[in-house]
Write a protein that holds these residues in place. Structure first.
Motif, PDB file in Angstrom:
ATOM      1  N   PRO A   1       0.787  -1.237   0.000  1.00 14.39           N
ATOM      2  CA  PRO A   1       0.000   0.000   0.000  1.00 14.39           C
ATOM      3  C   PRO A   1       0.825   1.297   0.000  1.00 14.39           C
ATOM      4  O   PRO A   1       0.467   2.243  -0.654  1.00 14.39           O
ATOM      5  CB  PRO A   1      -0.831  -0.112   1.279  1.00 14.39           C
ATOM      6  N   GLY A   2       1.926   1.338   0.722  1.00 15.17           N
ATOM      7  CA  GLY A   2       2.710   2.575   0.796  1.00 15.17           C
ATOM      8  C   GLY A   2       3.668   2.798  -0.352  1.00 15.17           C
ATOM      9  O   GLY A   2       4.118   3.916  -0.572  1.00 15.17           O
ATOM     10  N   THR A   3       3.990   1.750  -1.103  1.00 10.25           N
ATOM     11  CA  THR A   3       5.005   1.900  -2.133  1.00 10.25           C
ATOM     12  C   THR A   3       4.534   2.762  -3.293  1.00 10.25           C
ATOM     13  O   THR A   3       5.294   3.592  -3.778  1.00 10.25           O
ATOM     14  CB  THR A   3       5.480   0.538  -2.674  1.00 10.25           C
ATOM     15  N   ASP A   4       3.301   2.580  -3.732  1.00  8.39           N
ATOM     16  CA  ASP A   4       2.833   3.384  -4.857  1.00  8.39           C
ATOM     17  C   ASP A   4       2.731   4.857  -4.482  1.00  8.39           C
ATOM     18  O   ASP A   4       2.966   5.729  -5.312  1.00  8.39           O
ATOM     19  CB  ASP A   4       1.518   2.859  -5.418  1.00  8.39           C
ATOM     20  N   VAL A   5       2.449   5.153  -3.220  1.00  2.64           N
ATOM     21  CA  VAL A   5       2.403   6.539  -2.766  1.00  2.64           C
ATOM     22  C   VAL A   5       3.798   7.147  -2.840  1.00  2.64           C
ATOM     23  O   VAL A   5       3.972   8.277  -3.329  1.00  2.64           O
ATOM     24  CB  VAL A   5       1.846   6.636  -1.327  1.00  2.64           C
TER      25      VAL A   5
ATOM     26  N   LEU B   1      14.605   1.363  -4.885  1.00  4.98           N
ATOM     27  CA  LEU B   1      14.654   1.074  -3.448  1.00  4.98           C
ATOM     28  C   LEU B   1      13.260   0.850  -2.884  1.00  4.98           C
ATOM     29  O   LEU B   1      13.054  -0.049  -2.061  1.00  4.98           O
ATOM     30  CB  LEU B   1      15.333   2.224  -2.694  1.00  4.98           C
ATOM     31  N   VAL B   2      12.312   1.663  -3.295  1.00 10.41           N
ATOM     32  CA  VAL B   2      10.936   1.519  -2.808  1.00 10.41           C
ATOM     33  C   VAL B   2      10.398   0.142  -3.172  1.00 10.41           C
ATOM     34  O   VAL B   2       9.841  -0.572  -2.329  1.00 10.41           O
ATOM     35  CB  VAL B   2      10.029   2.640  -3.377  1.00 10.41           C
TER      36      VAL B   2
ATOM     37  N   GLN C   1       8.842  -5.651   0.794  1.00 14.75           N
ATOM     38  CA  GLN C   1       8.665  -6.784   1.704  1.00 14.75           C
ATOM     39  C   GLN C   1       9.741  -6.831   2.790  1.00 14.75           C
ATOM     40  O   GLN C   1       9.860  -7.815   3.504  1.00 14.75           O
ATOM     41  CB  GLN C   1       8.696  -8.098   0.909  1.00 14.75           C
ATOM     42  N   ALA C   2      10.529  -5.781   2.904  1.00 15.21           N
ATOM     43  CA  ALA C   2      11.640  -5.753   3.866  1.00 15.21           C
ATOM     44  C   ALA C   2      11.134  -5.369   5.256  1.00 15.21           C
ATOM     45  O   ALA C   2       9.942  -5.133   5.464  1.00 15.21           O
ATOM     46  CB  ALA C   2      12.706  -4.765   3.389  1.00 15.21           C
ATOM     47  N   SER C   3      12.076  -5.269   6.172  1.00 16.59           N
ATOM     48  CA  SER C   3      11.723  -4.910   7.543  1.00 16.59           C
ATOM     49  C   SER C   3      11.217  -3.476   7.604  1.00 16.59           C
ATOM     50  O   SER C   3      11.465  -2.657   6.714  1.00 16.59           O
ATOM     51  CB  SER C   3      12.946  -5.050   8.447  1.00 16.59           C
TER      52      SER C   3
ATOM     53  N   ARG D   1      12.327  -0.154   5.332  1.00 20.70           N
ATOM     54  CA  ARG D   1      11.322   0.653   4.634  1.00 20.70           C
ATOM     55  C   ARG D   1      11.324   2.087   5.153  1.00 20.70           C
ATOM     56  O   ARG D   1      11.142   3.034   4.394  1.00 20.70           O
ATOM     57  CB  ARG D   1       9.928   0.030   4.785  1.00 20.70           C
ATOM     58  N   GLY D   2      11.562   2.243   6.440  1.00 21.64           N
ATOM     59  CA  GLY D   2      11.628   3.579   7.031  1.00 21.64           C
ATOM     60  C   GLY D   2      12.794   4.390   6.495  1.00 21.64           C
ATOM     61  O   GLY D   2      12.664   5.600   6.261  1.00 21.64           O
TER      62      GLY D   2
END
Length: 128
Positions: free
Chosen positions: A10-14, A48-49, A54-56, A60-61
């Motif tokens: 959900p957050g990657t496309d943003v 990177l995104v 699927q990373a920790s 992702r932060g």
């Protein structure tokens, strides 16, 4: 009607939209090496995104912080807010790239690439 299956979290496309929209805005004001650097930074951030979807949460932060640093460049207002340059964004992105063990995504500037200097013949060197 067919539904397209998306492979993004959900957050990657943003985040990718933020990078793309910032790059579109930057294209209007930059050209030459600066524009090339912005495009390479955007490409590295997109990768990177996607690769950390699927990373920790920590990984992702870090990527999210790098995206926000790239996107939230501020214009200078006197001495209150310094300009965040593309070089500063490059340092942040490269730091995250190295921390995530993705040296293939390092963003280099043209002047960082070693240039071959022509050999100077010994007859042209004067000592004196």
């Amino acid at each position: 009607m067919t539904v397209e299956q998306r492979s993004f979290e959900p957050g990657t496309d943003v985040l990718i939209r933020k990078v793309d929209s910032h790059l579109a805005a930057v294209r209007a004001g930059l050209d030459g090496p600066e524009l090339e650097l912005a495009e390479r930074l955007a490409a590295a951030l997109r990768e990177l995104v996607v690769s950390t979807a699927q990373a920790s949460a920590a990984d992702r932060g870090q990527v999210r912080a790098a995206v926000h640093y790239f996107v939230l460049r501020r214009e200078s207002r006197g001495r209150l807010l310094p300009v965040r340059s593309l070089a500063a964004a490059q340092r942040v992105v490269n730091k995250v790239v190295l921390q995530l063990d993705r040296p293939d995504l390092l963003v280099e500037t043209r002047r960082e690439r070693p240039a071959r200097e022509p050999a100077v013949p010994a007859t042209d060197i004067t000592v004196g």
